[in-house]
Design a protein around this motif. Structure first.
Motif, PDB file in Angstrom:
ATOM      1  N   GLY A  34      40.665 -75.530 -47.079  1.00  0.00           N
ATOM      2  CA  GLY A  34      41.720 -75.136 -48.107  1.00  0.00           C
ATOM      3  C   GLY A  34      41.235 -74.052 -49.031  1.00  0.00           C
ATOM      4  O   GLY A  34      41.663 -73.857 -50.041  1.00  0.00           O
ATOM      5  N   LEU A  35      40.162 -73.248 -48.765  1.00  0.00           N
ATOM      6  CA  LEU A  35      39.467 -72.081 -49.558  1.00  0.00           C
ATOM      7  C   LEU A  35      40.337 -70.808 -49.251  1.00  0.00           C
ATOM      8  O   LEU A  35      40.630 -70.717 -48.046  1.00  0.00           O
ATOM      9  N   PRO A  36      40.948 -70.374 -50.170  1.00  0.00           N
ATOM     10  CA  PRO A  36      41.707 -69.101 -49.912  1.00  0.00           C
ATOM     11  C   PRO A  36      40.608 -67.900 -49.676  1.00  0.00           C
ATOM     12  O   PRO A  36      39.943 -67.440 -50.194  1.00  0.00           O
ATOM     13  N   THR A  37      40.968 -67.547 -48.346  1.00  0.00           N
ATOM     14  CA  THR A  37      40.049 -66.621 -47.509  1.00  0.00           C
ATOM     15  C   THR A  37      40.572 -65.408 -46.936  1.00  0.00           C
ATOM     16  O   THR A  37      41.670 -65.539 -46.463  1.00  0.00           O
ATOM     17  N   SER A  38      40.132 -64.346 -47.193  1.00  0.00           N
ATOM     18  CA  SER A  38      40.450 -63.137 -46.646  1.00  0.00           C
ATOM     19  C   SER A  38      39.421 -62.718 -45.692  1.00  0.00           C
ATOM     20  O   SER A  38      38.159 -62.877 -45.763  1.00  0.00           O
ATOM     21  N   LEU A  39      39.730 -62.338 -44.269  1.00  0.00           N
ATOM     22  CA  LEU A  39      38.794 -61.713 -43.412  1.00  0.00           C
ATOM     23  C   LEU A  39      39.055 -60.017 -43.186  1.00  0.00           C
ATOM     24  O   LEU A  39      39.949 -59.621 -43.127  1.00  0.00           O
ATOM     25  N   ILE A  40      37.843 -59.636 -43.536  1.00  0.00           N
ATOM     26  CA  ILE A  40      37.967 -58.041 -43.806  1.00  0.00           C
ATOM     27  C   ILE A  40      37.309 -57.375 -42.529  1.00  0.00           C
ATOM     28  O   ILE A  40      36.194 -57.644 -42.284  1.00  0.00           O
ATOM     29  N   ASP A  41      37.893 -56.310 -42.043  1.00  0.00           N
ATOM     30  CA  ASP A  41      37.214 -55.560 -40.959  1.00  0.00           C
ATOM     31  C   ASP A  41      36.769 -54.351 -41.336  1.00  0.00           C
ATOM     32  O   ASP A  41      37.451 -53.504 -41.877  1.00  0.00           O
ATOM     33  N   LEU A  42      35.327 -54.303 -41.342  1.00  0.00           N
ATOM     34  CA  LEU A  42      34.782 -53.152 -41.699  1.00  0.00           C
ATOM     35  C   LEU A  42      34.033 -52.450 -40.687  1.00  0.00           C
ATOM     36  O   LEU A  42      32.959 -51.640 -40.688  1.00  0.00           O
ATOM     37  N   ASP A  43      34.351 -52.733 -39.359  1.00  0.00           N
ATOM     38  CA  ASP A  43      33.680 -52.288 -38.182  1.00  0.00           C
ATOM     39  C   ASP A  43      34.479 -50.923 -37.705  1.00  0.00           C
ATOM     40  O   ASP A  43      35.458 -50.714 -37.351  1.00  0.00           O
ATOM     41  N   VAL A  44      33.445 -49.958 -38.105  1.00  0.00           N
ATOM     42  CA  VAL A  44      34.051 -48.468 -37.545  1.00  0.00           C
ATOM     43  C   VAL A  44      33.300 -48.160 -36.244  1.00  0.00           C
ATOM     44  O   VAL A  44      32.923 -47.061 -36.022  1.00  0.00           O
ATOM     45  N   VAL A  45      32.588 -49.115 -35.843  1.00  0.00           N
ATOM     46  CA  VAL A  45      31.473 -48.848 -34.501  1.00  0.00           C
ATOM     47  C   VAL A  45      32.145 -49.064 -33.194  1.00  0.00           C
ATOM     48  O   VAL A  45      32.297 -48.177 -32.297  1.00  0.00           O
ATOM     49  N   ASN A  46      32.607 -50.363 -32.960  1.00  0.00           N
ATOM     50  CA  ASN A  46      32.962 -50.700 -31.529  1.00  0.00           C
ATOM     51  C   ASN A  46      34.561 -50.868 -31.434  1.00  0.00           C
ATOM     52  O   ASN A  46      35.216 -51.512 -32.075  1.00  0.00           O
ATOM     53  N   PRO A  47      35.187 -49.784 -30.624  1.00  0.00           N
ATOM     54  CA  PRO A  47      36.610 -49.607 -30.655  1.00  0.00           C
ATOM     55  C   PRO A  47      37.375 -50.930 -29.969  1.00  0.00           C
ATOM     56  O   PRO A  47      38.401 -51.116 -30.050  1.00  0.00           O
ATOM     57  N   TYR A  48      36.504 -51.459 -29.410  1.00  0.00           N
ATOM     58  CA  TYR A  48      36.970 -52.692 -28.321  1.00  0.00           C
ATOM     59  C   TYR A  48      36.938 -53.938 -28.663  1.00  0.00           C
ATOM     60  O   TYR A  48      37.989 -54.978 -28.534  1.00  0.00           O
ATOM     61  N   PHE A  49      36.388 -54.367 -29.807  1.00  0.00           N
ATOM     62  CA  PHE A  49      35.939 -55.727 -30.513  1.00  0.00           C
ATOM     63  C   PHE A  49      36.093 -55.624 -32.068  1.00  0.00           C
ATOM     64  O   PHE A  49      34.989 -55.212 -32.629  1.00  0.00           O
ATOM     65  N   ARG A  50      37.299 -55.673 -32.326  1.00  0.00           N
ATOM     66  CA  ARG A  50      37.751 -55.404 -33.734  1.00  0.00           C
ATOM     67  C   ARG A  50      38.767 -56.433 -34.109  1.00  0.00           C
ATOM     68  O   ARG A  50      39.443 -56.611 -33.406  1.00  0.00           O
ATOM     69  N   THR A  51      38.340 -57.068 -35.291  1.00  0.00           N
ATOM     70  CA  THR A  51      39.235 -58.022 -35.961  1.00  0.00           C
ATOM     71  C   THR A  51      40.731 -57.570 -35.783  1.00  0.00           C
ATOM     72  O   THR A  51      41.711 -58.498 -35.651  1.00  0.00           O
ATOM     73  N   ARG A  52      40.700 -56.363 -36.236  1.00  0.00           N
ATOM     74  CA  ARG A  52      42.189 -55.680 -36.229  1.00  0.00           C
ATOM     75  C   ARG A  52      42.950 -55.980 -34.995  1.00  0.00           C
ATOM     76  O   ARG A  52      44.280 -55.771 -35.249  1.00  0.00           O
ATOM     77  N   LEU A  53      42.195 -56.054 -33.851  1.00  0.00           N
ATOM     78  CA  LEU A  53      43.120 -55.946 -32.585  1.00  0.00           C
ATOM     79  C   LEU A  53      43.573 -57.277 -32.388  1.00  0.00           C
ATOM     80  O   LEU A  53      44.595 -57.564 -31.716  1.00  0.00           O
ATOM     81  N   VAL A  54      43.520 -58.552 -33.058  1.00  0.00           N
ATOM     82  CA  VAL A  54      43.751 -59.773 -33.061  1.00  0.00           C
ATOM     83  C   VAL A  54      44.517 -59.957 -34.330  1.00  0.00           C
ATOM     84  O   VAL A  54      44.672 -61.257 -34.689  1.00  0.00           O
ATOM     85  N   ARG A  55      44.834 -59.208 -35.338  1.00  0.00           N
ATOM     86  CA  ARG A  55      45.291 -59.510 -36.763  1.00  0.00           C
ATOM     87  C   ARG A  55      46.451 -60.262 -36.608  1.00  0.00           C
ATOM     88  O   ARG A  55      46.479 -61.270 -37.469  1.00  0.00           O
ATOM     89  N   GLU A  56      47.457 -59.762 -35.851  1.00  0.00           N
ATOM     90  CA  GLU A  56      48.721 -60.756 -35.822  1.00  0.00           C
ATOM     91  C   GLU A  56      48.585 -62.145 -35.476  1.00  0.00           C
ATOM     92  O   GLU A  56      48.946 -62.980 -36.076  1.00  0.00           O
ATOM     93  N   LYS A  57      47.844 -62.302 -34.420  1.00  0.00           N
ATOM     94  CA  LYS A  57      47.294 -63.651 -33.987  1.00  0.00           C
ATOM     95  C   LYS A  57      46.789 -64.605 -35.156  1.00  0.00           C
ATOM     96  O   LYS A  57      47.116 -65.739 -35.366  1.00  0.00           O
ATOM     97  N   LEU A  58      45.788 -64.011 -35.729  1.00  0.00           N
ATOM     98  CA  LEU A  58      44.998 -64.352 -36.854  1.00  0.00           C
ATOM     99  C   LEU A  58      46.066 -64.798 -38.120  1.00  0.00           C
ATOM    100  O   LEU A  58      45.764 -65.825 -38.826  1.00  0.00           O
ATOM    101  N   GLU A  59      46.802 -64.043 -38.479  1.00  0.00           N
ATOM    102  CA  GLU A  59      47.814 -64.026 -39.424  1.00  0.00           C
ATOM    103  C   GLU A  59      48.869 -65.164 -39.112  1.00  0.00           C
ATOM    104  O   GLU A  59      49.370 -65.994 -40.062  1.00  0.00           O
ATOM    105  N   GLN A  60      49.190 -65.388 -37.986  1.00  0.00           N
ATOM    106  CA  GLN A  60      49.953 -66.563 -37.419  1.00  0.00           C
ATOM    107  C   GLN A  60      49.230 -67.747 -37.700  1.00  0.00           C
ATOM    108  O   GLN A  60      49.811 -68.834 -37.779  1.00  0.00           O
ATOM    109  N   LEU A  61      47.744 -68.127 -37.759  1.00  0.00           N
ATOM    110  CA  LEU A  61      46.988 -68.975 -38.056  1.00  0.00           C
ATOM    111  C   LEU A  61      47.050 -69.414 -39.750  1.00  0.00           C
ATOM    112  O   LEU A  61      46.190 -70.181 -39.958  1.00  0.00           O
ATOM    113  N   GLY A  62      47.453 -68.320 -40.353  1.00  0.00           N
ATOM    114  CA  GLY A  62      47.353 -68.232 -41.775  1.00  0.00           C
ATOM    115  C   GLY A  62      46.118 -67.758 -42.328  1.00  0.00           C
ATOM    116  O   GLY A  62      46.076 -67.898 -43.672  1.00  0.00           O
TER     117      GLY A  62
END
Length: 228
Positions: A34-62
């Protein structure tokens, strides 16, 4: 996850440590409490494993995901959304940061040092003892110190995340955890948690030190060839 949670939790670690999966799952665990939480992608190193690549899926989970979008989404540049500052300055919001796992990625984190009061954040270094540069305590210490130097922040704890991908068994995790403990003793830092795939987590608890939190991981990231 246990006690001692602070408003800002930053995950860093060398390439292949599994920090992105950890950041995602940890952020979801906070949201589920129940904590208001933001996930921040600060990864500028690995192009294949970044949070931004699954952003839509995570946003669907709230989950709120803050990352470069549009033409900047796949850029290897520190194109940092202004919303990051909003999370850091909002005392009512929790932020979980996924930071690139080398000096370049850590330098990006260092930009935010003035907004990170010491008692308001944790900087957790994720260790996979099956990776080439973190197989022993000396390698772990060297990598951690290089990241601290680059970001000008002190690591506050280690996360034990030894794995061999799909081939991982609890024995592999336990063996790696011993290496992480050895490094933690030298560094005088706590091992704040262990992590494992959800199907291994329960059995693993019986083989780790009593009271050590184990974060079950639902795997979100895929290698590029898994898309075919």
């Amino acid at each position: 996850m246990g006690t001692g949670i602070r408003r800002i939790t930053i995950f860093t670690g060398h390439l292949g440590s599994g920090k992105t999966e950890l950041a995602i799952n940890f952020a979801l665990s906070l949201k589920e409490r129940g904590l208001p939480t933001s996930l921040i992608d600060l990864d500028v190193v690995n192009p294949y494993f970044r949070t931004r690549l699954v952003r839509e899926k995570l946003e669907q989970l709230g989950l709120t995901v803050i990352c470069p979008r549009g033409e900047w989404m796949r850029a290897d540049l520190p194109a940092l959304p202004p919303a990051i500052r909003g999370v850091l300055e909002d005392p009512g919001r929790y932020g979980v940061f996924d930071v690139g796992g080398d000096e370049v990625g850590a330098t990006v984190l260092g930009r935010f040092k003035p907004l990170l009061p010491a008692k308001d954040y944790h900087l957790w270094f994720v260790v996979n003892a099956c990776r080439p540069f973190t197989r022993d305590k000396e390698g772990i210490i060297n990598m951690l110190e290089s990241i601290e130097k680059a970001c000008r922040l002190k690591v506050t704890g280690l996360v034990s995340n030894t794995n061999l991908g799909a081939a991982t068994g609890w024995q592999t995790i336990v063996a790696g955890h011993r290496v992480v403990q050895d490094a933690a003793r030298v560094l005088n830092l706590p091992v704040v948690m262990a992590a494992a795939r959800g199907d291994l987590a329960e059995e693993l608890r019986a083989h780790l030190p009593p009271g050590l939190p184990v974060l079950p991981l639902n795997l979100f990231m895929q290698t590029p060839w898994q898309d075919f």
